[in-house]
Write an enzyme that holds these catalytic residues in place. Sequence first.
Site, PDB file in Angstrom:
ATOM      1  N   LYS A   5       9.293  19.134  14.958  1.00 36.85           N
ATOM      2  CA  LYS A   5       9.867  18.006  15.679  1.00 36.85           C
ATOM      3  C   LYS A   5      10.061  16.865  14.681  1.00 36.85           C
ATOM      4  O   LYS A   5       9.201  16.653  13.811  1.00 36.85           O
ATOM      5  CB  LYS A   5       8.900  17.596  16.805  1.00 36.85           C
ATOM      6  CG  LYS A   5       9.395  16.466  17.697  1.00 36.85           C
ATOM      7  CD  LYS A   5       8.405  16.192  18.834  1.00 36.85           C
ATOM      8  CE  LYS A   5       8.871  15.101  19.774  1.00 36.85           C
ATOM      9  NZ  LYS A   5       7.931  14.875  20.902  1.00 36.85           N
ATOM     10  N   SER A  18       9.838  14.943  25.622  1.00 35.50           N
ATOM     11  CA  SER A  18      10.687  14.511  24.531  1.00 35.50           C
ATOM     12  C   SER A  18      10.913  15.588  23.461  1.00 35.50           C
ATOM     13  O   SER A  18      11.822  15.445  22.653  1.00 35.50           O
ATOM     14  CB  SER A  18      10.081  13.279  23.853  1.00 35.50           C
ATOM     15  OG  SER A  18       8.835  13.596  23.265  1.00 35.50           O
ATOM     16  N   SER A  23       5.310  15.834  26.920  1.00 34.42           N
ATOM     17  CA  SER A  23       6.457  16.216  26.079  1.00 34.42           C
ATOM     18  C   SER A  23       6.395  17.574  25.413  1.00 34.42           C
ATOM     19  O   SER A  23       7.389  18.012  24.838  1.00 34.42           O
ATOM     20  CB  SER A  23       6.689  15.161  25.012  1.00 34.42           C
ATOM     21  OG  SER A  23       7.339  14.074  25.589  1.00 34.42           O
TER      22      SER A  23
HETATM   23  N1  GLN Z   1       8.231  11.551  29.432  1.00 34.93           N
HETATM   24  C1  GLN Z   1       7.117  10.727  29.045  1.00 34.93           C
HETATM   25  C2  GLN Z   1       7.640   9.434  28.482  1.00 34.93           C
HETATM   26  O1  GLN Z   1       8.789   9.215  28.580  1.00 34.93           O
HETATM   27  C3  GLN Z   1       6.255  11.444  28.051  1.00 34.93           C
HETATM   28  C4  GLN Z   1       6.828  11.492  26.697  1.00 34.93           C
HETATM   29  C5  GLN Z   1       5.934  12.179  25.721  1.00 34.93           C
HETATM   30  O2  GLN Z   1       5.031  12.932  26.103  1.00 34.93           O
HETATM   31  N2  GLN Z   1       6.144  11.883  24.465  1.00 34.93           N
HETATM   32  O3  GLN Z   1       6.942   8.626  27.979  1.00 34.93           O
END
Ligand code: GLN
Length: 484
Positions: A76, A151, A175
């Site tokens: 990532k 994400s 995420s």
């Molecule tokens: N969807 C969540 C957010 O927008 C979690 C994102 C993540 O785990 N990095 O913060």
Amino acid sequence: MQNKTLTELSELLHKGETTSVELTRHFLDRINTHNTQLNAFISVCEVSALAQAAAADKQFENKTAGKLTGIPMAHKDIFCTKGVRTSCASKMLDRFVAPYDATVVEKIAASGMVMLGKTNMDEFAMGSSNETSFYGPVKNPWDTDRVPGGSSGGSAAAVAARLTPIATGTDTGGSIRQPSSLCNLTGLKPTYGRISRYGMIAFASSLDQAGPMAANAEDAALMMNVMSGFDERDSTSVDREVPDYTATLNNSLEGLRIGLPKEFFGEGLDPQVAANVETAIRAFEKLGASIKQISLPNSHLAVSTYYVVAPAECSSNLSRMDGVRFGHRAENPTDLLDLYQRSRSEGFGAEVKRRIMIGTYVLSAGYYDAYYLKAQQCRRLISNDFQRAFQEVDVIMGPTAPTTAFRLGEKTNDPVAMYLADIYTISTNLAGLPGMSIPAGFAEGLPTGLQIIGNYFDEARLLNIAHRYQQVTDWHKQIPRAFA
Ligand code: GLN
């Protein structure tokens, strides 16, 4: 070739039936063919990947190769990679080349794996759909009109379409697990502190944790063996022995106590997702587990608590992106303030700005007690709920995400609807617990996930449970037809 497990690939390499260079070329070709359609990669590192592969092949010649030597993988784009652009999918870091490797990157390189490239993601890991990326949205390989989740959406799409055998992700509120669910992968968010955060660009430091996004539990276990462990450069990493996560994969599930929180099966849950979770639970009963209804009474506080804590921490973490220390620098500033203001206005996207504003607000002198302090208290309540539950059961199961993959653009104008995509995953981050998502069947042709939550440092048990399930089901073997 692309559908083989890490163990199968390792066997081929060790028997000399293929070389790392051949394998790496195969996956680079797949990326070349499919990435324009999926947008899963931000950077493809063809030259360095082939050089790493050649070095791996030398190790096979010298008989110094290990289990994962020569196997391709992707990171990532939140992990710092020395000499390679590390963008966090933000215009802010579009031209940032990290001067050092993150610990995770270093460890995976030391295992002999080959880095194919850096995967797309939501900007600074903020999002549940991969639509906030400066480089454009990622498409779900199961239906390219739909989101892959976020994400870590680029990693999810890349593994699901078999553009790479495995990838890393990070999970602050879901995420790793939510995109794994939406793309039919096995994803594990370990206990907070299990894996070093050094060199992993911080979103919300008390919640962020790295983990593997894999095609199956055995692959995830192999990757966990490499990624885990104490790091003196990360003061929040925990000095605790790393077990061999593959050693216990085949343990019996006889007597396993599974808790089903009633709060995870309420309003907003797609009926077919619920039905698939119930079918999975019955499979565990057949494997010898017992099922108990439990309650996590403060679950309804999780999303609002998270959306105070995470923005608060990100507003502080992202203050270093000021065009001076890090990040995009505006041209021809009239003075220092103008430089800061325009650099940040130009560099950050809308969702990141929204979070910085919320975070700054909840930490401000007048509102700190009302919001930030209150959120910390709620966080404790949520964490206590889990500890109470773990006195009665060994693990907790439920859906990973309330629905299957939604359409691109469907939730972009409604941040709150987007935030609810993580309703079942966020509480484990607030408590620091390990959580996993595994493929559990389909709903109208789209993958659905089962979430398994364990107590602190119970990753081996989660992987064991997932592996046993994957021996009696073949959901995890399903590959999107267009990429088979
Ligand atoms: N969807 C969540 C957010 O927008 C979690 C994102 C993540 O785990 N990095 O913060």
